[in-house]
Design an enzyme around this catalytic site. Structure first.
Site, PDB file in Angstrom:
ATOM      1  N   SER A 200       0.828  -1.196   0.000  1.00 31.91           N
ATOM      2  CA  SER A 200       0.000   0.000   0.000  1.00 31.91           C
ATOM      3  C   SER A 200       0.870   1.256   0.000  1.00 31.91           C
ATOM      4  CB  SER A 200      -0.936  -0.047   1.208  1.00 31.91           C
ATOM      5  OG  SER A 200      -1.905   0.952   1.134  1.00 31.91           O
ATOM      6  N   ASP A 371      -8.641  -5.855  -5.182  1.00 36.81           N
ATOM      7  CA  ASP A 371      -8.183  -4.595  -4.582  1.00 36.81           C
ATOM      8  C   ASP A 371      -8.648  -3.438  -5.460  1.00 36.81           C
ATOM      9  OD1 ASP A 371      -6.804  -2.448  -3.549  1.00 36.81           O
ATOM     10  OD2 ASP A 371      -4.835  -3.400  -3.584  1.00 36.81           O
ATOM     11  N   HIS A 404      -8.049  -4.827  -0.824  1.00 35.48           N
ATOM     12  CA  HIS A 404      -6.738  -4.236  -0.558  1.00 35.48           C
ATOM     13  C   HIS A 404      -6.050  -4.920   0.624  1.00 35.48           C
ATOM     14  CE1 HIS A 404      -3.715  -1.141  -0.635  1.00 35.48           C
ATOM     15  NE2 HIS A 404      -3.979  -0.756   0.597  1.00 35.48           N
TER      16      HIS A 404
END
Lengths: 431, 256
Positions: A200, A371, A404
């Site tokens: 991320s 995601d 995610h």
């Protein structure tokens, strides 16, 4: 969700009981497990001294901006080799900290009590025989600048005023984090990283390392990330900040001696949490199930805006547990740093291919099918830009329902990939 | 696996001879007797025609041709068997592409850079001429858009190795003719409903495409029983060849 349960003493299990709304039972590696790094203790280092302030990337009115005092909190696991060639830098995501693995020995019921109830955020990956194998690697993670876990941030005391910075804290960037980590490594005498790895926002930080210090990174592992945030992502961050900025307790960021803007921060976290999951994942986990012990009033027996659905309960718990451990100002600063990050703009005049021509590291890009914050299509941009530079690239797209969050939840599959990439000798003479 | 069996009955050698002539095999062929015996055996014992050549028969040929320092992209690289040897034994710059997570992880473990991609789309983002060679081993027939992929291969690489099972091999012709069912053989070991092979072709089909599309043919290899021979139109290779590999390019002429 992985099946995780572990508690070291009574205080843990009591707290865990109240958390049962969230994600079922959790099993953690106990500190005496052969695979755990055991009990850990955060480390601190001051990176500035008199006459040597820390210069930030963003200027103000054309003038450089400095932090006179910058202290970084970091943790390390494993032993630094005599050649100092076994270092893996792990970079954390938005709400993360330097506590990657193990059980924090310094936590108490009044100081970071959440760390009594769970080990570090990527505990599964670090330890003897784990992908970040402490038998062979020296793993280091630093809390980012502007955060609230020991590194200088908006909640720190401003040396000019003797009071917390609040919104007087300068805006920091992903680049600042990388420079800060480089300064920390310099002081530890570490020139080269065997690997830098993050997911991320941490993935963007890992990328920035490969761009900013191409000669210092041998392997760069980027999970669930992209070269910049999409318009949709910018939109989510905007709503999250809006909710904090308009909390009646926000008070222009000066709330450190008062009630903090917990409602705004909790709302921000609830929204953010939706972006970390996927539609099908939420359906599978919660569906339209009602929270245990709740009767729906949808049959017309009165009306209630209390929590009825399991998903409401889950999000509410995510919000309220977050405010216990995070600072609203830090949330503003870090999401802004995330907004501003644009690898192509910074290193290639808007051209990602040009930007990536600097890269000398072996690159791994992992994405997850569901995601939608950093979609597989975003990750594909990395792959394309590397290919267009003739840089050998390794990419993998995992089919997963976890959105995610998959990079933290799909432990076994992610571990397998990290292990394979970290241990491979690497062809093409780059290693 | 539901193997297709030819109804077992006693075939006479003259019957086989007539059959082979109908399939277009010339009596002048020096291998005629051997082939006749092989077909007879297959018909008497069902069509379990086994592929005796080693599975990666193409690899040693490719390894001999690619020079140290050159670059190779392998489309459908599997566990990286070809690339790992090219990279570590020959110092070749390699890039693998595969659609299977397990294959990708295995390549990673072996230190082979590999992209986890849909093979039909994988090459679209590569720049022109970024490799010396592109390899497509026994994968052509699994692609959704085989011609587009071949075109992409010839765009990104100067030369392309393309191998495939020959659907016109006599064992396949027999299986279809006699049993009336989709052939299941050593090289095509699938049922009609679970086969990944959706675009099968014969050697003649492929050569026809090369001719009509103006593709340059540089070299050819055909697996005939346990031998690898250069393609010879006079040798009934479209009947006797179990598999074939061609080295092709877009050539300088058509390229601007």
């Amino acid at each position: 969700m992985e099946d995780l349960t572990f508690s070291t003493n009574a205080s843990h299990s009591q707290k865990a009981g109240s958390a049962s709304v969230s994600s079922g039972s959790h099993r953690y590696k106990s500190p005496d497990s052969m695979e755990s790094v055991g009990f850990t203790r955060p480390k601190k280092m001051v990176l500035t001294d008199e006459g040597h302030p820390f210069e930030l990337e963003l200027r103000k009115n054309g003038q450089p901006v400095y932090l006179r005092h910058l202290e970084v909190e970091y943790e390390t696991y494993g032993e630094l080799s005599p050649e100092k060639d076994n270092v893996i830098l792990v970079t954390h995501a938005l709400s993360g900290d330097a506590h990657v693995a193990g059980w924090d020995a310094s936590a108490t019921e009044t100081y970071r009590p959440w760390r009594l109830r769970s080990p570090g955020w990527w505990d599964e990956m670090v330890g003897p025989g784990q992908p970040f194998d402490t038998n062979r690697f020296f793993i280091i993670c630093a809390n980012v600048l502007g955060s609230c876990y020991g590194t200088t941030g908006p909640g720190s005391i401003n040396p000019e005023t003797g009071k917390p910075y609040g919104l007087r804290f300068p805006q920091v960037t992903v680049g600042d984090w990388v420079h800060m980590e480089a300064a920390l490594l310099d002081r530890l005498g570490i020139q080269q990283l065997y690997a830098v790895c993050g997911g991320s926002l941490g993935g963007q930080q890992a990328l920035e390392w490969a761009l900013c210090y191409p000669d210092r990174v041998r392997k760069c592992l980027i999970l669930a990330s992209g070269p910049r945030l999409s318009a949709q992502g910018l939109g989510f961050n905007a709503v999250e900040r809006h909710s904090i900025l308009h909390d009646s307790n926000f008070n222009g960021g000066d709330y450190y001696d008062k009630t903090p803007p917990v409602n705004g921060l909790a709302t921000a976290r609830m929204l953010a949490h939706i972006t970390y999951l996927s539609g099908q994942g939420m359906d599978k986990k919660f569906g339209r199930r009602l929270q245990e012990g709740t009767a729906s009033r949808s049959n017309g027996d009165g009306r209630s805006f209390d929590i009825e659905f399991a998903v409401e309960s889950y999000l509410s718990h995510q919000g309220s547990s977050f405010v216990e451990r995070f600072d609203a100002n830090s949330y503003l600063y870090i999401t802004r740093a995330m907004d501003y990050y644009d690898a192509a703009g910074k290193w290639g005049d808007g051209d990602l291919v040009k930007a990536f021509s600097r890269i000398k590291s072996n690159m791994l890009v992992a994405s997850f099918s569901s995601d939608w914050l950093y979609s597989p299509e975003e990750s594909k941009q990395f792959v394309t830009a590397l290919m267009r530079n003739g840089i050998p690239v390794t990419s993998v797209m995992l089919e997963s329902n976890y959105g995610h969050d998959a990079f933290l939840v799909e432990t076994n599959r992610v571990a397998r990939i990290l292990r394979a990439f970290l241990l491979s000798a690497g062809s093409n003479g780059t290693n | 696996m539901d193997k297709t069996k030819v109804p077992q009955r006693d075939f006479g050698t003259s019957e086989i001879e007539i059959l082979l002539r109908k399939l277009g095999i010339e009596a002048v062929d020096s291998d005629f007797m051997a082939l006749q015996q092989e077909v007879l055996h297959a018909l008497r014992h069902g069509t379990d025609h086994e592929f005796t050549m080693q599975k990666h028969w193409e690899d040693p040929i490719i390894r001999d041709i690619v020079l140290p320092g050159q670059s190779v992209v392998d489309l459908g690289c599997g566990d990286g068997e070809l690339l790992v040897r090219l990279a570590f034994e020959r110092g070749v710059k390699v890039q693998g592409i595969d659609h299977s997570e397990d294959a990708v992880v295995r390549c990673m473990e072996r230190g082979i850079p590999v992209c986890h991609e849909d093979l039909d789309k994988a090459l679209l983002d590569f720049p022109d001429n970024c490799f010396d060679y592109a390899v497509l081993e026994k994968t052509l027939q699994t692609l959704q858009n085989p011609l587009e992929v071949l075109e992409s291969m010839m765009r990104v690489a100067r030369y392309c190795f393309v191998s495939f099972p020959n659907f016109a091999h006599w064992s396949i012709r027999m299986a279809l003719s006699y049993s009336g069912r989709m052939p299941i053989t050593g090289t095509l070991p699938y049922n009609w409903y679970d086969t990944p092979n959706i675009h099968l072709c014969s050697i003649t089909d492929f050569l026809k495409w090369i001719e009509t599309d103006g593709v340059q043919l540089h070299d050819s290899w055909v697996v005939v029983a346990d031998k690898i021979l250069p393609y010879d139109p006079k040798q009934n290779h479209n009947i006797k060849g179990e598999q074939a590999m061609f080295l092709i390019s877009r050539g300088q002429g058509k390229r601007s």
